[in-house]
Motif scaffolding. Structure first.
Motif, short mmCIF file in Angstrom:
data_model
loop_
_atom_site.label_atom_id
_atom_site.label_comp_id
_atom_site.label_asym_id
_atom_site.label_seq_id
_atom_site.Cartn_x
_atom_site.Cartn_y
_atom_site.Cartn_z
N PRO A 27 0.86 -1.19 0.07
CA PRO A 27 -0.01 0.23 -0.18
C PRO A 27 0.90 1.25 -0.06
O PRO A 27 1.89 1.25 0.59
CB PRO A 27 -0.77 -0.05 1.37
CG PRO A 27 -0.69 -1.68 1.91
CD PRO A 27 0.49 -2.18 1.06
N SER A 218 -11.01 6.71 -5.67
CA SER A 218 -10.30 6.79 -4.29
C SER A 218 -11.18 7.58 -3.28
O SER A 218 -11.16 7.64 -2.06
CB SER A 218 -9.06 7.43 -4.47
OG SER A 218 -9.01 8.74 -4.98
N ARG A 221 -13.31 5.38 -0.90
CA ARG A 221 -12.68 4.57 0.07
C ARG A 221 -11.87 5.26 0.99
O ARG A 221 -11.22 6.37 0.92
CB ARG A 221 -11.33 3.99 -1.08
CG ARG A 221 -12.25 2.88 -1.94
CD ARG A 221 -11.13 2.06 -2.56
NE ARG A 221 -9.81 2.87 -3.03
CZ ARG A 221 -9.99 3.18 -4.48
NH1 ARG A 221 -11.05 2.85 -5.29
NH2 ARG A 221 -8.99 4.02 -5.10
N GLY A 225 -5.66 2.51 -1.88
CA GLY A 225 -5.51 1.43 -2.55
C GLY A 225 -4.38 0.99 -3.65
O GLY A 225 -4.64 0.15 -4.30
N ASP A 226 -3.51 2.04 -3.37
CA ASP A 226 -2.38 1.80 -4.39
C ASP A 226 -1.63 0.46 -4.03
O ASP A 226 -1.47 0.29 -2.87
CB ASP A 226 -1.50 3.02 -4.38
CG ASP A 226 -2.13 4.31 -4.75
OD1 ASP A 226 -3.23 4.59 -4.90
OD2 ASP A 226 -1.26 5.19 -4.93
N TYR A 247 -7.93 1.59 -13.78
CA TYR A 247 -6.46 1.48 -12.96
C TYR A 247 -5.64 2.36 -13.85
O TYR A 247 -5.44 2.52 -14.86
CB TYR A 247 -5.88 0.42 -12.63
CG TYR A 247 -6.63 -0.77 -11.73
CD1 TYR A 247 -6.27 -0.74 -10.37
CD2 TYR A 247 -7.52 -1.51 -12.03
CE1 TYR A 247 -6.78 -1.56 -9.48
CE2 TYR A 247 -8.62 -2.14 -11.26
CZ TYR A 247 -7.82 -2.35 -10.03
OH TYR A 247 -8.77 -2.94 -9.05
#
Length: 302
Positions: A27, A218, A221, A225-226, A247
Motif C-alpha cells: 500500500p 479513491s 474509499r 488502494g495503491d 487503474y
C-alpha cells in the motif's frame, strides 16, 4: 473468459480487466498531480464506433480537479500501425477532451511520447540554461559548449481501445524510453485473473523496475488502494487486479543527476523570485536520464 464472449455493441462499453500478482502488494499514499487519459469505452464492436477521451492532471485519479492535459503531443496509432490525429479536441479549465474514430477493426493505442532535454553550459562567463525538444537542443545549444550537462527525458502516457478482435501491432517496441510489451492483451484483462506484462527500457529488459498501480474512485474509499510490483530480470511481471474498475499504471527510471535547480528557460516555479523576476541561472549538477511510462487500464468483472 474468452475475449470474443465479452464484445458488446458500440453503445455498450466494456471494461478491461487487469491483474495483479507477485506477492509484493505494498500500500502507498496516493500521489498528487497524476496525468491520465480515460476513454469512454475500451472494447467495442461494429462499424461506426467512436470513443470520447477525457485527459487531465489531477489530485484524485479520473476526477478532473487540477489542470487539463495538453493535447499537442497526443496521437492515435491505428491497428495497421498508421498514425492518426485526434478529432474534436477541446480544452477547458480542468480537463481536455477529444474523440477517436475506430474506422478499422483491431486495437488502437491513444497517447503521447515526448522527448525533452534539459541542459546547462557556460558561455561568455555566464551559465546558460535550456529545456526543450532534441531538435531545438541541436539548433540552440552550441555543439562545443563548455561545461555542458544534460538531463534527457522520455515520457509516455497511453491507453488502449479495441474494436472487434484484439490485435498487437501497436505494441511493437520502438527502442526509445520505457515501453510496455504486453503478454496479456490490455483489453482482455479480468479482475481476479493473473495477467503478464513486460517493460523494456531503450529496447532492453527493464529489470527490477518498480511499477505502481492505483485504482480510481479513491474518493469513495478510506484508503487509496495503491499497490506496487517489481519486474524480473527479463522485465516481466504478473499482476492480478483485486476488483473491476479503472487503474492508473506508472513506472519511472532515473539515472545520474536528475535534480533541477532554479533559473533558465522553462525552469520557473520554486526558483522564481518575488515579483516574477527570474534568478540567475545555475548549472546542472551533472548528466542524467529519466524515463516514465503511464497508462490507464480497465479491469473487467469476471
Amino acid at each position: 473468459m474468452p475475449f470474443k464472449t465479452r464484445l458488446l455493441a458500440v453503445v455498450a462499453p466494456l471494461t478491461f480487466g487487469v491483474a495483479l500478482a507477485l506477492p509484493l502488494l505494498v500500500p502507498s499514499t496516493a500521489s498528487a498531480h497524476r496525468g491520465w487519459m480515460v476513454p469512454s469505452a475500451t472494447v467495442l464492436s461494429g462499424e461506426g464506433a467512436w470513443v470520447g477521451v477525457d485527459a487531465a492532471v489531477s489530485n484524485e485519479l479520473f476526477y478532473a480537479d487540477h489542470n487539463p492535459m495538453r493535447l499537442d503531443a497526443v496521437v492515435v496509432t491505428a491497428p495497421d500501425g498508421s498514425v492518426e490525429k485526434i478529432q474534436n479536441p477541446a480544452t477547458g479549465k480542468y480537463r481536455s477532451t477529444f474523440d477517436v474514430q475506430l474506422a478499422k477493426p483491431g486495437t488502437y493505442k491513444i497517447g503521447s511520447a515526448v522527448s525533452t532535454i534539459t541542459a546547462s553550459w557556460t558561455q561568455d562567463g555566464q551559465v546558460k540554461r535550456f529545456r526543450g525538444s532534441p531538435e531545438d537542443f541541436a539548433r540552440q545549444v552550441p555543439a562545443a559548449a563548455a561545461d555542458l550537462k544534460t538531463i534527457k527525458s522520455f515520457n509516455r502516457n497511453e491507453t488502449f481501445v479495441t474494436r472487434d478482435a484484439p490485435t498487437t501491432t501497436v505494441f511493437a517496441p520502438t527502442g526509445k524510453g520505457l515501453e510496455l510489451v504486453p503478454v496479456t492483451h490490455p483489453n482482455d484483462l479480468v479482475a481476479g485473473e493473473a495477467a503478464t506484462f513486460r517493460f523494456l527500457l531503450d529496447g532492453k529488459p527493464a529489470a527490477d523496475l518498480e511499477v505502481t498501480f492505483a485504482p480510481g474512485n479513491s474518493r469513495y474509499r478510506a484508503a487509496p488502494g495503491d499497490f506496487k510490483v517489481r519486474t524480473g530480470a527479463d522485465g516481466s511481471f504478473k499482476v492480478t487486479f483485486p476488483e473491476a474498475g479503472m487503474y492508473w499504471m506508472n513506472a519511472v527510471v532515473r539515472t545520474g543527476e536528475t535534480g533541477r535547480g532554479p533559473g533558465g528557460p522553462g525552469m520557473g516555479g520554486p526558483g522564481v523570485a518575488p515579483g516574477g523576476a527570474q534568478p540567475p541561472a545555475t548549472p546542472l549538477a551533472g548528466d542524467g536520464m529519466s524515463a516514465s511510462y503511464t497508462a490507464t487500464l480497465e479491469a473487467l468483472l469476471p
